[in-house]
Scaffold this motif. Structure first.
Motif: not given
Length: 439
Positions: A281-306
């Motif tokens: 579960s520790s490894l599967t949790l990482l993409p659930q958090l990290m993939e929420r960052a990014g640029k979305e069409e019609g909205k703004g962006s989240i530029t992330a540094f982890f």
């Protein structure tokens, strides 16, 4: 309606508040029964003796019994205490009034500046941006650090990792990025770090300036669940501002402590340990958090540094390995460079930005390639040069690298309080490498 009929209708329904009871308690898990619950339901436990309250989350169900992971310490609670469903669920209050504040994962202020008003409830857990709704990363995101802007250029909506061992300078670089970035909103998540580092980071690394900044804190003495959901709560805050068509800088320190929190939760629930004791579960949790960052069409962006803590400077650490596979680039900090007095100690040859080629000019790109080539030649022949075994004139390219050694090291060095914009950094690099548009 006749009184008898009304009495019959009322008596057919149960208007009492349903509750369960605690069966067993240990330091990390509470076993209870008597409620119809689902995974991730929030529950409140009230002590029969002291009326003390504790909030937890249902993390496992086995028939009529269920298991609760608490958000705080379990001292003072005992078997037989009542368990109630928490109607608010896993939601937090978000709003513009969070700017300039320091809060815990439930958005409760810890800066002594009073309550936070004018907020709306937002779920902590959300689905990442759908693949086909992601916008193309085609704009430069300047962080004010020459070595990153010039040689590892990042774009709006990119996700990058800062990989380093302990004491190499992650916090200093984080402060430089927060101060140097022109992002209108900055969200900083300090997860699982020492409590002493929080005021130190704010005063030393940020200069006490929290303008347009939200800091979410879950220190190492908080429960594993607080550390885990502190990261998700911080991402929800960033998403609130992204949905308002703003560009957000999101910085989290550190992914390793976040994964360790899930390791504690998973092992307590009986998950099998894998590499370095991390459950799946520790490894599967990482993409659930990290993939929420990014640029979305019609909205703004989240530029992330982890930031990722490399234990023993081992880049094959399972968390570092998994993070590298998810992120759009990695910045590696070198202990060797700190020994030579080069700050920030960004190891250019071991670092990469996966979107840089798409967002910089051809001239800038050629300058980056030439810098990396010359720097590689210097590293490969360092011993020969130091003992005087290399004769100048033997290799024209190595001669150029030796001549430019001091100016290249000066380019990647920068004072912690100094900021340089992207245009200046790229122009300086092009001039240093003497790359012309016609080449």
């Amino acid at each position: 309606m006749p009184f008898a009929s009304l009495k019959e209708k009322i008596s057919s329904k149960n208007y009492s508040v349903s509750f369960g009871e605690v069966l067993k308690i240990n330091a990390t898990v509470i076993t209870a029964r008597g409620l119809n619950v689902s995974i991730s339901d929030m529950v409140k436990i009230i002590s029969n003796d002291t009326n003390q309250e504790l909030v937890g989350m249902v993390t496992e169900i086995d028939g009529s019994t269920f298991f609760i992971t608490p958000f705080s310490f379990v001292e003072g609670f005992s078997s037989g205490d009542k368990v109630f469903l928490d109607a608010t669920g896993l939601n937090i209050p978000v709003g513009d009034s969070l700017l300039g504040r320091i809060v815990d994962p439930f958005m409760r202020p810890i800066d002594g500046k009073g309550i936070i008003t004018d907020t709306k409830m937002s779920p902590i857990i959300k689905a990442p941006i759908a693949a086909m709704k992601r916008g193309m990363i085609d704009e430069v995101f300047s962080v004010g650090v020459k070595s990153i802007d010039g040689l590892l250029t990042c774009g709006k909506g990119q996700k990058l990792g800062i990989f380093a061992g302990s004491g190499v300078g992650k916090s200093t670089l984080m402060g430089m990025i927060v101060r140097g970035s022109d992002a209108p909103i900055k969200v900083v998540a300090l997860i699982g770090e020492r409590g002493r580092e929080v005021p130190e980071f704010i005063e030393k690394n940020l200069g006490g300036d929290l303008t347009n900044t939200v800091i979410i804190v879950a220190t190492s003495d908080d429960s594993p669940l607080m550390r885990k959901y502190g990261a998700f709560a911080a991402m929800s805050v960033a998403e609130f501002f992204k949905d308002k068509q703003l560009d957000v800088l999101f910085i989290m320190d550190s992914v390793t402590r976040f994964a360790m929190a899930q390791r504690e939760i998973g092992l307590a629930l009986g998950e099998p340990p894998t590499s370095k004791g991390y459950p799946p579960s520790s490894l599967t949790l990482l993409p659930q958090l990290m993939e929420r960052a990014g640029k979305e069409e019609g909205k703004g962006s989240i530029t992330a540094f982890f930031t990722v803590l490399i234990e023993g400077d081992d880049m094959s650490d399972p968390i570092a390995d998994q993070s590298r596979s998810i992120l759009d680039g990695h910045i590696v900090l070198s202990r060797e460079m700190t020994d030579f007095g080069i700050y920030p100690p960004v190891h250019i040859l071991n670092s990469a930005s996966r979107v840089m080629n798409d967002i910089i000019s051809e001239e800038h790109f050629r300058a980056v390639l030439k810098f990396r080539r010359l720097y590689t030649l210097l590293k490969e022949n360092e011993t020969l040069i130091r003992i005087g075994a290399y004769t100048k004139g033997s290799d024209e390219e190595l001669d150029e690298a030796i001549d430019k050694k001091s100016v290249m090291e000066k380019f990647i060095s920068q004072g912690s309080m100094y900021k340089e914009d992207f245009e200046t950094s790229s122009a300086t690099l092009i001039e240093l490498m003497q790359v012309s548009p016609e080449q």
